[in-house]
Design a protein around this motif. Structure first.
Motif, PDB file in Angstrom:
ATOM      1  N   ARG A  63       9.966  -5.500 -38.933  1.00  0.00           N
ATOM      2  CA  ARG A  63       8.827  -4.481 -38.774  1.00  0.00           C
ATOM      3  C   ARG A  63       7.975  -4.471 -39.843  1.00  0.00           C
ATOM      4  O   ARG A  63       6.927  -4.306 -40.067  1.00  0.00           O
ATOM      5  N   GLU A  67       3.971  -6.811 -36.310  1.00  0.00           N
ATOM      6  CA  GLU A  67       4.323  -6.268 -34.908  1.00  0.00           C
ATOM      7  C   GLU A  67       4.954  -7.398 -33.937  1.00  0.00           C
ATOM      8  O   GLU A  67       4.594  -8.481 -34.013  1.00  0.00           O
ATOM      9  N   SER A  68       5.917  -6.661 -33.428  1.00  0.00           N
ATOM     10  CA  SER A  68       6.544  -7.639 -32.437  1.00  0.00           C
ATOM     11  C   SER A  68       7.106  -6.777 -31.410  1.00  0.00           C
ATOM     12  O   SER A  68       7.217  -5.624 -31.325  1.00  0.00           O
ATOM     13  N   VAL A  69       7.452  -7.485 -30.405  1.00  0.00           N
ATOM     14  CA  VAL A  69       7.902  -7.009 -28.887  1.00  0.00           C
ATOM     15  C   VAL A  69       9.183  -7.699 -28.568  1.00  0.00           C
ATOM     16  O   VAL A  69       9.402  -8.969 -28.609  1.00  0.00           O
ATOM     17  N   THR A 115      11.681 -12.615 -28.668  1.00  0.00           N
ATOM     18  CA  THR A 115      10.817 -11.652 -29.512  1.00  0.00           C
ATOM     19  C   THR A 115       9.493 -12.345 -29.728  1.00  0.00           C
ATOM     20  O   THR A 115       9.691 -13.682 -30.089  1.00  0.00           O
ATOM     21  N   ARG A 117       4.828 -11.488 -30.366  1.00  0.00           N
ATOM     22  CA  ARG A 117       4.131 -10.810 -30.771  1.00  0.00           C
ATOM     23  C   ARG A 117       3.460  -9.907 -30.109  1.00  0.00           C
ATOM     24  O   ARG A 117       3.328  -8.478 -30.613  1.00  0.00           O
ATOM     25  N   ASN A 118       3.455  -9.930 -28.665  1.00  0.00           N
ATOM     26  CA  ASN A 118       2.912  -8.704 -27.998  1.00  0.00           C
ATOM     27  C   ASN A 118       3.116  -9.394 -26.361  1.00  0.00           C
ATOM     28  O   ASN A 118       3.804 -10.493 -26.043  1.00  0.00           O
ATOM     29  N   MET A 119       2.745  -8.483 -25.630  1.00  0.00           N
ATOM     30  CA  MET A 119       3.013  -8.802 -24.183  1.00  0.00           C
ATOM     31  C   MET A 119       2.310 -10.137 -23.556  1.00  0.00           C
ATOM     32  O   MET A 119       2.573 -10.803 -22.613  1.00  0.00           O
ATOM     33  N   HIS A 121       1.525 -12.603 -25.216  1.00  0.00           N
ATOM     34  CA  HIS A 121       2.303 -13.885 -25.795  1.00  0.00           C
ATOM     35  C   HIS A 121       3.675 -14.054 -25.150  1.00  0.00           C
ATOM     36  O   HIS A 121       3.616 -15.169 -24.508  1.00  0.00           O
ATOM     37  N   TYR A 122       4.013 -12.987 -24.507  1.00  0.00           N
ATOM     38  CA  TYR A 122       5.398 -13.285 -23.463  1.00  0.00           C
ATOM     39  C   TYR A 122       5.055 -13.492 -22.371  1.00  0.00           C
ATOM     40  O   TYR A 122       5.604 -14.616 -21.742  1.00  0.00           O
TER      41      TYR A 122
END
Length: 164
Positions: A63, A67-69, A115, A117-119, A121-122
């Motif tokens: 954190r 930023e990560s998801v 893990t 960067r954002n959705m 990226h996923y």
């Protein structure tokens, strides 16, 4: 193959201490487990050689960096032959953002932890997996809203029955 050494309560305590703080000095570790530094270091080296200690790591506060998801993904394979599992595992391990992979029993075959960067990226990662045609029949994604507990260690003392 050499047999693993028997662990006593001091060995288990050494493992628990190092699991909590892998960067502690040998002097601090020896003090924490009630040994002098030299015998403590000998035990640590024996535990390393026997494979009880696989590596030492720093736990990074992501954190503070970016930023990560975190996303958990259930994967079911189309076919269940040995070569299907091997092909999937070989290819999925190449994804750097894959943090954990568990072969499980139950309603699906694998539980993956990413893990990213954002959705978006996923989504790119999942689309790449599907395009590789590595046997995925279906998948379900679960986005982590907030991590409420991450102990970061295994409760060794409650899992290991002491050898006497």
């Amino acid at each position: 193959m050499a047999e693993n050494p028997r662990l006593d309560r001091i060995d288990v305590n050494i493992l628990a201490q190092l699991q909590a703080d892998s960067g502690m000095t040998n002097v601090r570790l020896a003090e924490a487990v009630g040994l002098s530094p030299s015998p403590c270091l000998q035990r640590v080296k024996r535990l390393e050689k026997a494979g009880f200690i696989e590596s030492y790591r720093a736990q990074i506060n992501i954190r503070k960096l970016a930023e990560s998801v975190m996303v958990f993904t259930e994967v079911t394979l189309a076919d269940h032959r040995r070569e299907d599992f091997q092909k999937f595992e070989r290819e999925i391990r190449k994804i750097e953002n894959l943090q954990e992979m568990h072969l499980i029993s139950g309603g699906y075959d694998y539980l993956l932890k990413f893990t990213v960067r954002n959705m978006l990226h996923y989504q790119e990662i999942i689309l790449d997996v599907l395009e590789k045609n590595i046997g995925v029949a279906k998948y379900f994604s679960y986005i982590v809203i907030q991590t409420l507990l991450d102990r970061g260690y295994v409760p060794l003392k409650s899992l290991i029955r002491e050898n006497r």
